[in-house]
Design a protein around this motif. Structure first.
Motif, PDB file in Angstrom:
ATOM      1  N   GLN A 180       0.831  -1.207   0.000  1.00  0.00           N
ATOM      2  CA  GLN A 180       0.000   0.000   0.000  1.00  0.00           C
ATOM      3  C   GLN A 180       0.859   1.248   0.000  1.00  0.00           C
ATOM      4  O   GLN A 180       0.526   2.242  -0.637  1.00  0.00           O
ATOM      5  CB  GLN A 180      -0.878   0.037   1.246  1.00  0.00           C
ATOM      6  N   ARG A 181       1.949   1.175   0.746  1.00  0.00           N
ATOM      7  CA  ARG A 181       2.789   2.355   0.832  1.00  0.00           C
ATOM      8  C   ARG A 181       3.406   2.671  -0.522  1.00  0.00           C
ATOM      9  O   ARG A 181       3.470   3.826  -0.933  1.00  0.00           O
ATOM     10  CB  ARG A 181       3.888   2.149   1.871  1.00  0.00           C
ATOM     11  N   ILE A 236       0.755   4.193  -2.636  1.00  0.00           N
ATOM     12  CA  ILE A 236       0.515   5.570  -2.224  1.00  0.00           C
ATOM     13  C   ILE A 236       1.612   6.479  -2.734  1.00  0.00           C
ATOM     14  O   ILE A 236       1.357   7.567  -3.234  1.00  0.00           O
ATOM     15  CB  ILE A 236       0.402   5.647  -0.692  1.00  0.00           C
ATOM     16  N   ASP A 237       2.846   6.020  -2.639  1.00  0.00           N
ATOM     17  CA  ASP A 237       3.945   6.845  -3.127  1.00  0.00           C
ATOM     18  C   ASP A 237       3.804   7.127  -4.615  1.00  0.00           C
ATOM     19  O   ASP A 237       3.987   8.250  -5.070  1.00  0.00           O
ATOM     20  CB  ASP A 237       5.280   6.145  -2.846  1.00  0.00           C
ATOM     21  N   THR A 256       1.016   7.077  -6.332  1.00  0.00           N
ATOM     22  CA  THR A 256      -0.131   7.959  -6.508  1.00  0.00           C
ATOM     23  C   THR A 256       0.241   9.392  -6.154  1.00  0.00           C
ATOM     24  O   THR A 256      -0.143  10.332  -6.839  1.00  0.00           O
ATOM     25  CB  THR A 256      -1.289   7.485  -5.626  1.00  0.00           C
ATOM     26  N   ILE A 257       1.005   9.528  -5.096  1.00  0.00           N
ATOM     27  CA  ILE A 257       1.428  10.869  -4.697  1.00  0.00           C
ATOM     28  C   ILE A 257       2.224  11.542  -5.811  1.00  0.00           C
ATOM     29  O   ILE A 257       1.972  12.690  -6.154  1.00  0.00           O
ATOM     30  CB  ILE A 257       2.265  10.812  -3.399  1.00  0.00           C
ATOM     31  N   GLU A 273       2.190  10.919  -8.965  1.00  0.00           N
ATOM     32  CA  GLU A 273       1.316  11.188 -10.110  1.00  0.00           C
ATOM     33  C   GLU A 273       0.488  12.439  -9.837  1.00  0.00           C
ATOM     34  O   GLU A 273       0.338  13.312 -10.692  1.00  0.00           O
ATOM     35  CB  GLU A 273       0.407   9.985 -10.379  1.00  0.00           C
ATOM     36  N   LEU A 274      -0.024  12.520  -8.626  1.00  0.00           N
ATOM     37  CA  LEU A 274      -0.837  13.685  -8.279  1.00  0.00           C
ATOM     38  C   LEU A 274       0.003  14.959  -8.269  1.00  0.00           C
ATOM     39  O   LEU A 274      -0.474  16.027  -8.657  1.00  0.00           O
ATOM     40  CB  LEU A 274      -1.485  13.478  -6.906  1.00  0.00           C
ATOM     41  N   GLU A 275       1.238  14.836  -7.831  1.00  0.00           N
ATOM     42  CA  GLU A 275       2.091  16.018  -7.807  1.00  0.00           C
ATOM     43  C   GLU A 275       2.314  16.542  -9.221  1.00  0.00           C
ATOM     44  O   GLU A 275       2.350  17.761  -9.441  1.00  0.00           O
ATOM     45  CB  GLU A 275       3.425  15.701  -7.128  1.00  0.00           C
ATOM     46  N   SER A 276       2.411  15.623 -10.165  1.00  0.00           N
ATOM     47  CA  SER A 276       2.617  16.094 -11.534  1.00  0.00           C
ATOM     48  C   SER A 276       1.346  16.736 -12.068  1.00  0.00           C
ATOM     49  O   SER A 276       1.376  17.734 -12.777  1.00  0.00           O
ATOM     50  CB  SER A 276       3.104  14.955 -12.424  1.00  0.00           C
ATOM     51  N   ILE A 277       0.206  16.172 -11.677  1.00  0.00           N
ATOM     52  CA  ILE A 277      -1.061  16.790 -12.082  1.00  0.00           C
ATOM     53  C   ILE A 277      -1.175  18.182 -11.468  1.00  0.00           C
ATOM     54  O   ILE A 277      -1.638  19.126 -12.105  1.00  0.00           O
ATOM     55  CB  ILE A 277      -2.247  15.912 -11.636  1.00  0.00           C
TER      56      ILE A 277
END
Lengths: 145, 145
Positions: free
Chosen positions: B118-119, B122-123, B125-126, B128-132
DNA sequence: CTGTGACCTGACGTATACGTCAAGCACGGT
DNA sequence: ACCGTGCTTGACGTATACGTCAGGTCACAG
């Protein structure tokens, strides 16, 4: 096998989309996207996509396929269907995507905060579990001798 | 307010627990544990705890309170109620806790694997979201000038 | 005419961990 | 006698994202 698609294409005098070659039946769409047909109908029900119809049959154009990609991406990023629905609806009613980008930015930050928080929690849980692991091993070692 | 407790204690000729001073009503127990009464009844229903009864009223001894602490700890660590129930049941029917410790160790490792996985997710996803996030900012910056 | 395959629309089922009534008993106080 | 309080046991409600029928249409193959 592809009779129905041909029938579909044949009955499209001037469908508003550009390329008719991209039109897909629900079976083809679900196959291409890696989701079940139920999922496609479910998202439609929730207003996330609006495939065309030929008679009663759903027809997925490139537009819907694109939206589905966005939806699936949103899911991977952990947004709920409701949130994704909001993004898409903003996307639709916001020509140059200013409001949309702003909203997206907000949601993204919220989600990031959540994730960072979750990450911390997980790290804590992991170390707590590691210590339990050690204790279990010691307990077993003692009983073993 | 504490009339009922006094009544309870009064009616206990030789309750099997050591200290009667630790006996709690459901209200006191839920208060002390920070859970609702519903939760206590729910766990009892699931067989995780078995508070005594005085008439029809539940009585929580130190034993139950201890079990509840374990249960809540298990929850914090992400185990399901069913799993926790298994641990407790092993704990009960396994005098020197060998089987129990082994099973616990297994579950702990499984959970650790899950969490590490999960970690990672999450990393990813984090980032990816930061690039968005960046892209959204750029989009807004362009529209802003 | 009937079977077959792809499609359609409801509508109920699933898992989890309780929340939220509803209706009722037993108690002491006024 | 009546009231308020605390407790009791059901039993249905909640949220999420679909899964899983059931029952029916439609077009074409045999």
């Amino acid at each position: 096998m592809s009779e129905q698609r041909e029938r579909i294409s044949g009955e499209l005098p001037g469908f508003e989309d550009m390329q008719q070659g991209d039109l897909k039946s629900i079976a083809e769409a679900s196959e291409a996207l890696g989701v079940t047909q139920r999922t496609l109908r479910f998202y439609e029900d929730k207003g996330l996509i609006q495939p065309g119809r030929v008679g009663s049959m759903r027809v997925y154009s490139r537009r819907e396929m694109g939206r589905m990609q966005l939806i699936l991406r949103g899911k991977r990023l952990g947004f709920s269907i409701r949130e994704i629905g909001e993004f898409l609806s903003l996307y639709d009613h916001d020509p140059d995507q200013v409001v949309q980008a702003q909203r997206m930015l907000d949601a993204t930050q919220e989600r990031l905060a959540e994730l960072r928080h979750q990450r911390e929690a997980i790290d804590q849980t992991i170390s707590e579990l590691e210590s339990i692991e050690k204790m279990s091993r010691q307990h077993l070692a003692r009983k073993d001798k």
